[in-house]
Design an enzyme around this catalytic site. Structure first.
Site, PDB file in Angstrom:
ATOM      1  CE  LYS A 102       8.522  10.426   0.515  1.00 24.18           C
ATOM      2  NZ  LYS A 102       8.150   9.010   0.291  1.00 24.18           N
ATOM      3  CB  ALA A 191       3.362   7.964  -3.617  1.00 25.64           C
ATOM      4  N   GLY A 192       2.782   5.674  -5.808  1.00 26.25           N
ATOM      5  CA  GLY A 192       1.743   5.218  -6.732  1.00 26.25           C
ATOM      6  C   GLY A 192       2.230   4.504  -7.970  1.00 26.25           C
ATOM      7  CG  ASN A 213       9.520   0.900  -0.370  1.00 28.16           C
ATOM      8  OD1 ASN A 213      10.004   1.347   0.667  1.00 28.16           O
ATOM      9  ND2 ASN A 213       9.490  -0.405  -0.561  1.00 28.16           N
TER      10      ASN A 213
END
Length: 265
Positions: A102, A191-192, A213
């Protein structure tokens, strides 16, 4: 075998929920969250791991993930240049025996927004070296095309919002456009995301998977939250495949009464 698998780099995945491994209260909680999530892609921040020391953490997490058919996806979180990211990816391949990476190359410390120029340069180099690159990018269509066509990435990982912000999908128009213009490319929201409903929304829009995460690791009960995201991802994908009704600007009676006799009173 899932009746609706996700295929990336020739690998068949039955889960569309990619999970990060940072910030959990304990290794045991992480292992339990991996099991609850049903994930088949587990990300590990190599730079953070090398700086803090492994102490068997990666081996334990990976063993738990592999028991449910998951693959390790090392990431280059914290890199600020193409050169640094390429070096870290090469180390990851040596340490963990995987060509998946990644790719993160950050250009702004406040938003952690990726640097498009360094990202493209790093992706081009890594693909030539035999890596399968999962690039963390924005919803920019031109950058996406360059990563796919020029660099040779097999998929894109556009952000929903800044990393760790929990804001959900901030640019719906841009994300919809990316999905519409790249209909055959695997797209993973990365993300986010902060709530299972936001993950379901991403899958309802036609995105192929989500990676997150903090929304799990920082929850009051990470294991229960991992299960909630697992169910939300499955529900969102099922809704997309079933076909969502078209939104209307006016009311449409669900039970028409015109032409039918009815009694008042």
């Amino acid at each position: 075998m899932s009746p609706d698998p996700l295929i990336i780099d020739g690998q068949t995945l039955s889960s569309r929920f990619f999970l990060g491994s940072a910030g959990y209260p304990s290794p045991q909680v992480l292992q339990d969250a991996i099991r609850a999530s049903g994930t088949q892609v587990l990300t590990v921040g190599l730079k953070r791991t090398l700086q803090a020391g492994d102490n068997g953490f990666v081996a334990q997490a990976l063993a738990t993930a592999q028991a449910q058919g998951a693959r390790l996806l090392p990431n280059t979180a914290g890199c600020r240049s193409a050169r640094e990211a390429v070096t870290l990816a090469q180390m990851a391949r040596e340490l963990y025996g995987t060509r998946w990476v990644k790719l993160e190359v950050i250009g702004d410390d406040h938003t952690l927004q990726p640097d498009p120029f360094e990202l493209l340069a790093a992706a081009s180099t890594l693909v030539k070296e035999g890596f399968t690159v999962f690039p963390y990018c924005t919803e920019d269509l031109i950058l996406g095309r360059r990563l796919l066509e020029d660099a040779g990435c097999p998929l894109l990982m556009p952000w929903g919002a800044p990393i760790g912000s929990g804001q959900g999908l901030q640019n719906l128009a841009g994300l919809r456009r990316l999905r519409e213009r790249l209909p055959d490319v695997p797209l993973v929201i990365d993300a986010g995301l902060g709530a299972p409903s936001q993950a379901a929304q991403a899958l309802e829009l036609g995105f192929d998977a989500v990676l997150l995460n903090s929304a799990v690791s920082q929850a009051r009960d990470p294991v229960a939250m991992a299960g909630a995201f697992r169910d939300a991802v499955q529900a969102g994908r099922q809704a997309y495949r079933a076909g969502l009704m078209a939104p209307q600007d006016f009311a449409v009676a669900s039970t028409p009464v015109s032409g039918h006799a009815f009694v008042l009173g």
